[in-house]
Design an enzyme around this catalytic site. Structure first.
Site, PDB file in Angstrom:
ATOM      1  CE  LYS A  52     -24.125 -43.464  14.321  1.00  0.00           C
ATOM      2  NZ  LYS A  52     -22.929 -44.016  14.956  1.00  0.00           N
ATOM      3  CD  GLN A  96     -19.494 -42.851  14.987  1.00  0.00           C
ATOM      4  OE1 GLN A  96     -20.594 -42.524  15.407  1.00  0.00           O
ATOM      5  NE2 GLN A  96     -19.329 -43.782  14.059  1.00  0.00           N
ATOM      6  CG  ASP A 119     -23.486 -47.585  19.697  1.00  0.00           C
ATOM      7  OD1 ASP A 119     -24.317 -47.606  18.765  1.00  0.00           O
ATOM      8  OD2 ASP A 119     -22.424 -46.943  19.660  1.00  0.00           O
TER       9      ASP A 119
END
Ligand code: NAD
Length: 285
Positions: A52, A96, A119
């Site tokens: 990422k 995460q 997200d």
């Protein structure tokens, strides 16, 4: 073995990231910033975060990696996220997964500001996804829809079978495809006659997290398979599909690696850019 039928997420993600880079390069002044929050030191998470951050670097989006100890309390993690919510220079926040046992993951998803929800896991974002009024979409389902549209695969009136009903893949994807007039069946571990149901699909999406689940008996020659699975077998990274035996039998298939994974990252960055733009519009008004 001919691999003509591969849908390359690696290729499409590069196209998307390059478009983002073009936009970010032209920006005068402030640039979008994505903050990646990690708790602990999970080796798989370390690898995903590295990918990422590399994509951020490529596009010019500022990627910031914050690491908190495995033992952090729910209250302290929430405080950190609330601080990030208030920072004007932060445009996207992700936490995460997986998180340690003492952390309530759902509560964390609720705390991340809906305006910075890169997200797309905040319940308010998911509600808008269901209603088809969102500008932010959970990254993995968004990447899957983009792969299908890129290959001009018909969605309206198409029978789609999704194996897996998680909040981050199966449920949002089902709703996004319903909004595109597909006929969607969502399966789970209790589904009876899974193989029979799957074999009738025009599009089969496997998000079970079970290596070699999809064998030749699950497929037909007109089928498109999207393999979401991310499994490690004997140290080797693989999807849910028994690729060697299934790939020659279907119309299209995504590889693992190089399929859904890179698309998830590209869509995460696209969400960050969208959030940045949304926040700029909100500030002007
Ligand atoms: P999850 O564990 O939350 O959900 C799995 C779902 O699959 C459940 O609904 C379960 O009922 C169903 N399932 C499992 N085995 C099944 C079986 N044998 N038959 C029928 N249904 C079955 O998982 P998740 O978070 O949705 O992730 C699914 C997989 O996708 C995992 O391997 C994960 O690592 C991977 N993943 C990959 C990406 C990516 O970007 N490549 C993103 C998200 C998830």
């Amino acid at each position: 073995m001919s691999l003509q039928n591969l849908i390359s997420g690696k290729e499409l993600s590069k196209i998307i990231l390059t478009k983002i880079k073009d936009q970010v390069t032209k920006m005068v002044g402030e640039k979008p910033q994505l903050v990646i929050v990690q708790v602990g030191n999970n080796p798989a998470s370390n690898k995903y975060i590295q990918h990422k951050l590399r994509a951020c670097e490529y596009t010019g989006i500022i990627g910031t990696h914050l690491v908190f100890p495995e033992t952090i309390s729910q209250v302290d993690l929430e405080k950190q996220i609330i601080t990030l919510n208030q920072e004007e220079q932060v445009h996207g926040i992700i936490v995460q997964l997986p998180l340690p046992k003492q952390i309530d993951e759902q509560r964390i998803n609720e705390i991340i500001s809906v305006t910075k929800d890169a997200d797309g896991f905040n319940p308010a974002t998911l509600g808008k996804v269901v209603l088809n009024t969102s500008t932010i979409f959970p990254a993995t389902p968004a990447g899957i829809v983009k792969l299908l549209e890129w290959k001009n695969i018909e969605l309206a009136g198409t029978n789609v079978v999704i194996i897996g009903r998680s909040n981050i893949v199966g449920k949002p994807l089902a709703n996004m495809l319903i909004n595109k007039s597909a006929t969607v069946t969502v399966c789970n571990t209790k589904t009876k006659n899974l193989q029979e149901i799957a074999a009738k699909a025009n599009i089969l999406v496997s998000a079970a997290g079970s290596a070699k689940l999809i064998t030749p008996k699950f497929v037909n020659e007109n089928m498109t398979i999207i393999d979401v699975g991310a499994n490690f077998v004997d140290g080797k990274y693989c999807g849910d599909v028994d690729f060697e035996s299934v790939q020659p039998l279907v119309k299209y298939i995504t590889p693992v690696p190089g399929g859904v994974g890179p698309m998830t990252i590209a869509c995460l960055l696209e969400n960050t850019l969208t959030s940045f733009k949304n926040q700029q519009i909100a500030t002007k008004n």
